[in-house]
Design a protein around this motif. Structure first.
Motif, PDB file in Angstrom:
ATOM      1  N   LEU A   1       0.813  -1.224   0.000  1.00  7.28           N
ATOM      2  CA  LEU A   1       0.000   0.000   0.000  1.00  7.28           C
ATOM      3  C   LEU A   1       0.845   1.272   0.000  1.00  7.28           C
ATOM      4  CD1 LEU A   1      -2.683  -0.888   2.694  1.00  7.28           C
ATOM      5  CD2 LEU A   1      -3.156  -0.338   0.286  1.00  7.28           C
ATOM      6  N   GLU A   2       2.058   1.160   0.496  1.00  7.64           N
ATOM      7  CA  GLU A   2       2.814   2.373   0.797  1.00  7.64           C
ATOM      8  C   GLU A   2       2.979   3.327  -0.390  1.00  7.64           C
ATOM      9  OE1 GLU A   2       6.272   1.836   3.110  1.00  7.64           O
ATOM     10  OE2 GLU A   2       6.545   3.995   3.348  1.00  7.64           O
ATOM     11  N   PRO A   3       3.407   2.831  -1.578  1.00  2.98           N
ATOM     12  CA  PRO A   3       3.594   3.800  -2.669  1.00  2.98           C
ATOM     13  C   PRO A   3       2.306   4.477  -3.111  1.00  2.98           C
ATOM     14  CG  PRO A   3       3.838   1.535  -3.473  1.00  2.98           C
ATOM     15  CD  PRO A   3       3.780   1.459  -1.983  1.00  2.98           C
ATOM     16  N   HIS A   4       1.173   3.921  -2.748  1.00  2.15           N
ATOM     17  CA  HIS A   4      -0.101   4.495  -3.202  1.00  2.15           C
ATOM     18  C   HIS A   4      -0.654   5.543  -2.228  1.00  2.15           C
ATOM     19  CE1 HIS A   4       0.084   1.507  -6.259  1.00  2.15           C
ATOM     20  NE2 HIS A   4       0.143   0.549  -5.358  1.00  2.15           N
TER      21      HIS A   4
ATOM     22  N   HIS B   1      -2.208   5.623 -11.431  1.00  2.22           N
ATOM     23  CA  HIS B   1      -3.478   6.263 -11.131  1.00  2.22           C
ATOM     24  C   HIS B   1      -3.179   7.688 -10.704  1.00  2.22           C
ATOM     25  CE1 HIS B   1      -7.170   7.256  -8.880  1.00  2.22           C
ATOM     26  NE2 HIS B   1      -7.752   6.391  -9.696  1.00  2.22           N
ATOM     27  N   PHE B   2      -4.007   8.628 -11.086  1.00  7.99           N
ATOM     28  CA  PHE B   2      -3.673  10.031 -10.834  1.00  7.99           C
ATOM     29  C   PHE B   2      -3.698  10.374  -9.348  1.00  7.99           C
ATOM     30  CE2 PHE B   2      -7.709  12.306  -9.980  1.00  7.99           C
ATOM     31  CZ  PHE B   2      -8.590  11.248 -10.152  1.00  7.99           C
ATOM     32  N   VAL B   3      -4.346   9.579  -8.533  1.00  5.79           N
ATOM     33  CA  VAL B   3      -4.288   9.781  -7.085  1.00  5.79           C
ATOM     34  C   VAL B   3      -3.248   8.857  -6.445  1.00  5.79           C
ATOM     35  CG1 VAL B   3      -5.552   9.577  -4.915  1.00  5.79           C
ATOM     36  CG2 VAL B   3      -6.672  10.552  -6.928  1.00  5.79           C
ATOM     37  N   TYR B   4      -3.262   7.588  -6.825  1.00  7.35           N
ATOM     38  CA  TYR B   4      -2.499   6.580  -6.085  1.00  7.35           C
ATOM     39  C   TYR B   4      -1.143   6.252  -6.692  1.00  7.35           C
ATOM     40  CZ  TYR B   4      -7.048   6.231  -3.969  1.00  7.35           C
ATOM     41  OH  TYR B   4      -8.216   6.535  -3.346  1.00  7.35           O
ATOM     42  N   GLY B   5      -0.769   6.923  -7.777  1.00  9.40           N
ATOM     43  CA  GLY B   5       0.595   6.839  -8.252  1.00  9.40           C
ATOM     44  C   GLY B   5       0.932   5.595  -9.049  1.00  9.40           C
ATOM     45  N   PRO B   6       2.180   5.571  -9.533  1.00 15.84           N
ATOM     46  CA  PRO B   6       2.612   4.508 -10.441  1.00 15.84           C
ATOM     47  C   PRO B   6       3.365   3.376  -9.759  1.00 15.84           C
ATOM     48  CG  PRO B   6       4.190   6.298 -10.524  1.00 15.84           C
ATOM     49  CD  PRO B   6       3.184   6.663  -9.450  1.00 15.84           C
ATOM     50  N   THR B   7       3.155   2.159 -10.248  1.00 13.04           N
ATOM     51  CA  THR B   7       3.937   0.998  -9.817  1.00 13.04           C
ATOM     52  C   THR B   7       4.047   0.026 -10.992  1.00 13.04           C
ATOM     53  OG1 THR B   7       1.940  -0.049  -8.931  1.00 13.04           O
ATOM     54  CG2 THR B   7       3.361   1.083  -7.346  1.00 13.04           C
ATOM     55  N   VAL B   8       4.854  -0.992 -10.787  1.00 12.58           N
ATOM     56  CA  VAL B   8       5.003  -2.060 -11.772  1.00 12.58           C
ATOM     57  C   VAL B   8       4.338  -3.320 -11.224  1.00 12.58           C
ATOM     58  CG1 VAL B   8       6.681  -3.517 -12.992  1.00 12.58           C
ATOM     59  CG2 VAL B   8       7.157  -1.080 -12.650  1.00 12.58           C
ATOM     60  N   HIS B   9       3.628  -4.016 -12.074  1.00 11.25           N
ATOM     61  CA  HIS B   9       3.002  -5.279 -11.693  1.00 11.25           C
ATOM     62  C   HIS B   9       3.522  -6.397 -12.589  1.00 11.25           C
ATOM     63  CE1 HIS B   9       0.363  -2.672  -9.474  1.00 11.25           C
ATOM     64  NE2 HIS B   9      -0.410  -3.666  -9.068  1.00 11.25           N
ATOM     65  N   ARG B  10       3.437  -7.622 -12.085  1.00  6.93           N
ATOM     66  CA  ARG B  10       3.849  -8.764 -12.906  1.00  6.93           C
ATOM     67  C   ARG B  10       2.750  -9.826 -12.904  1.00  6.93           C
ATOM     68  NH1 ARG B  10       4.957 -12.362  -8.908  1.00  6.93           N
ATOM     69  NH2 ARG B  10       5.904 -11.467  -7.052  1.00  6.93           N
TER      70      ARG B  10
ATOM     71  N   SER C   1       1.548   7.215   0.184  1.00  4.86           N
ATOM     72  CA  SER C   1       2.538   8.249   0.495  1.00  4.86           C
ATOM     73  C   SER C   1       3.437   8.488  -0.697  1.00  4.86           C
ATOM     74  CB  SER C   1       3.373   7.844   1.707  1.00  4.86           C
ATOM     75  OG  SER C   1       4.206   6.759   1.380  1.00  4.86           O
ATOM     76  N   ASP C   2       3.952   9.688  -0.749  1.00  6.69           N
ATOM     77  CA  ASP C   2       4.855  10.097  -1.806  1.00  6.69           C
ATOM     78  C   ASP C   2       6.154  10.454  -1.100  1.00  6.69           C
ATOM     79  OD1 ASP C   2       6.043  10.949  -4.050  1.00  6.69           O
ATOM     80  OD2 ASP C   2       4.678  12.605  -4.451  1.00  6.69           O
ATOM     81  N   GLY C   3       6.961   9.468  -0.818  1.00  7.22           N
ATOM     82  CA  GLY C   3       8.091   9.680   0.070  1.00  7.22           C
ATOM     83  C   GLY C   3       7.583   9.724   1.497  1.00  7.22           C
ATOM     84  N   SER C   4       7.778  10.828   2.180  1.00  6.80           N
ATOM     85  CA  SER C   4       7.396  10.901   3.591  1.00  6.80           C
ATOM     86  C   SER C   4       6.034  11.548   3.798  1.00  6.80           C
ATOM     87  CB  SER C   4       8.455  11.688   4.365  1.00  6.80           C
ATOM     88  OG  SER C   4       8.564  12.982   3.812  1.00  6.80           O
ATOM     89  N   THR C   5       5.437  12.076   2.750  1.00  6.09           N
ATOM     90  CA  THR C   5       4.172  12.779   2.909  1.00  6.09           C
ATOM     91  C   THR C   5       3.050  12.052   2.175  1.00  6.09           C
ATOM     92  OG1 THR C   5       4.618  14.116   0.966  1.00  6.09           O
ATOM     93  CG2 THR C   5       5.335  15.005   3.084  1.00  6.09           C
ATOM     94  N   LEU C   6       1.829  12.398   2.534  1.00  8.44           N
ATOM     95  CA  LEU C   6       0.683  11.831   1.832  1.00  8.44           C
ATOM     96  C   LEU C   6       0.695  12.273   0.377  1.00  8.44           C
ATOM     97  CD1 LEU C   6      -2.469  12.330   4.075  1.00  8.44           C
ATOM     98  CD2 LEU C   6      -1.436  10.165   3.395  1.00  8.44           C
TER      99      LEU C   6
END
Lengths: 89, 361
Positions: free
Chosen positions: A41-44, B57-66, A46-51
């Motif tokens: 969940l973390e990368p979604h 996602h524009f709120v929840y940011g980018p990641t890589v999935h496999r 927080s953006d580094g140390s902030t929300l």
């Protein structure tokens, strides 16, 4: 230690249950426990140390201040919620 | 029996279309990763069963999935590309994942916005930044394209893992010969867009898609903001290829998997309009490395005012080769005869961002 509920937005359910129960006395501690249990969940959230900019934190339906939200005390049964601050069409 | 699989990354999830060898009847699965934008997918040709997707996602940011089950289910990798927080860069999107050299089957690269390169040495689980790119002397002068300041194309020399080319909007082509420690801008012969012309550096060419020829690694092709170009010497010099093309602008480009003299582009009208000319989508094909292009539109619609994004064209490995195009309107078109004729696939999807086509043994 009080047990609180953490509610997640639907899109993040794939990384955890939608509602996670953790033991914590503050919003910051509850978040740490959540991320310890579900690190994906973390990368979604927080953006580094902030929300992330469009993520909001609520306790029992009230939006918390973006700067001080981690200090908000929690009691047993409280609901900590993460939501996206974008709604409507 | 499934013979061809098309992975379709869209604004709202990933769809998988499958067909037999004839590629006439298709089934549609999905969406996987529902609600997430899937910018691009990679079925790694070096390692069976390794499929990666860049998700955001524009709120929840980018990641890589496999995925290890042909795109059915997806798991987020252990450590997706992320900046270390030492500066004020924001990682807005992972644009692409690309395989490393054939000699290093577990090495992959990822291109992101704000322009940076990441490397994985374990098949895509853990990503670390190739920081040499940020030390380039022109870095402060880099100017974003409309889609952001993004590394969208990565070409690794198939036999020399030290040599890599990047396509960065709106910077141009950068080349390294030491695995990313140092980089050289190789834009000689390319046009520069006025708004990105900066300082004394050679930055400021808006490459839209960069494609390498694995059989002739010094041969590169690109669809640029200002035209289609070819290099025969690893990017040292570029020559414009416009004989038969209706415009200089466009995004996607694909190379025939067995005949590297054959390439496909889909021209659009101008950087200001960005739609197919006259509302009539057409793929243009060259059989001679770009000296001449022929219009291929049999079976494609008219009155269709769409755009095709940079990763929304793919080719499969069939015989004859299949060619696929996805539009911003969510339509998919395919040719089962190398582009001679086209048909619409039986589905309307969200905005198509990226296509990957594989032939299944």
């Amino acid at each position: 230690m009080p047990v609180v509920r953490v509610r997640l937005p639907g899109l993040l359910e794939r990384f955890a249950e939608r509602e996670v129960r953790v033991e914590a006395t503050s919003a910051g501690e509850a978040t740490r426990r959540l991320l310890e249990r579900h690190p994906a969940l973390e990368p979604h959230l927080s953006d580094g140390s902030t929300l992330r900019p469009h993520v909001r934190v609520l306790v029992n339906g009230r939006v918390l201040d973006e700067e001080t939200w981690r200090d908000r005390e929690l009691r047993a049964g409280d609901e900590l919620a993460f939501i996206q601050a974008v709604s409507g069409g | 029996m499934v013979a061809v699989r098309l992975l379709v990354g869209t604004r709202k999830g990933l769809f998988v279309l499958e067909s037999d060898e004839a590629r006439e009847d298709w089934t549609v699965r999905g969406p996987a990763l529902e609600g997430w934008a899937v910018a691009n997918t990679l079925v790694d040709p070096r390692v069976d069963s390794r499929t990666l997707a860049v998700v955001g996602h524009f709120v929840y940011g980018p990641t890589v999935h496999r995925s290890s089950d042909r795109g059915e289910t997806w798991t987020q990798v252990e450590a997706s590309p992320a900046f270390d927080g030492a500066d004020d860069r924001d990682l807005d999107q992972v644009w692409t994942v690309a395989p490393g050299a054939r000699t290093e089957p577990d090495v992959l690269y990822a291109g992101v916005a704000e322009a940076a390169l990441f490397r994985s040495a374990d098949g895509g689980e853990i990503w670390t930044e190739v920081v040499g790119l940020q030390r380039h002397e022109s870095r402060e002068e880099w100017f974003p394209g409309k889609g952001g300041l993004c590394v969208h194309s990565i070409v690794v020399h198939p036999a020399d893992p030290d040599r890599i080319w990047l396509g960065i909007s709106a910077v141009g082509v950068l080349r390294t010969d030491d695995r990313g420690e140092t980089w050289e801008i190789v834009n000689d012969g390319l046009g520069t867009i006025e708004e990105a012309a900066a300082g004394d550096s050679d930055a400021g060419s808006c490459v839209h898609r960069l494609v390498g020829d694995p059989d002739h690694p010094d041969r590169l092709f690109q669809q640029n903001h200002l035209g289609v170009y070819r290099s025969r010497n690893g990017g040292d010099e570029w020559e414009a290829l416009d004989d038969g093309l209706p415009s200089t602008f466009g995004f996607p480009m694909a190379m025939h998997p067995r005949d590297p003299d054959t390439l496909y582009v889909l021209p659009l009208e101008s950087g200001e309009v960005r739609m197919v000319p006259d509302g009539e989508p057409a793929v243009y094909r060259t059989r001679d490395t770009g000296d001449a292009w022929e219009r291929m539109d049999r079976g494609l619609p008219t009155d269709s005012w769409v755009t095709v994004l940079r990763h929304a064209m793919a080719v499969d490995d069939g015989d004859p080769v299949g060619v696929y195009v996805g539009t911003t309107g969510g339509d998919l078109y395919h040719s089962a005869d190398e582009g001679d004729s086209w048909a619409e696939l039986p589905v309307t999807l969200p905005r198509v961002l990226g296509l990957e086509a594989v032939t299944v043994a």
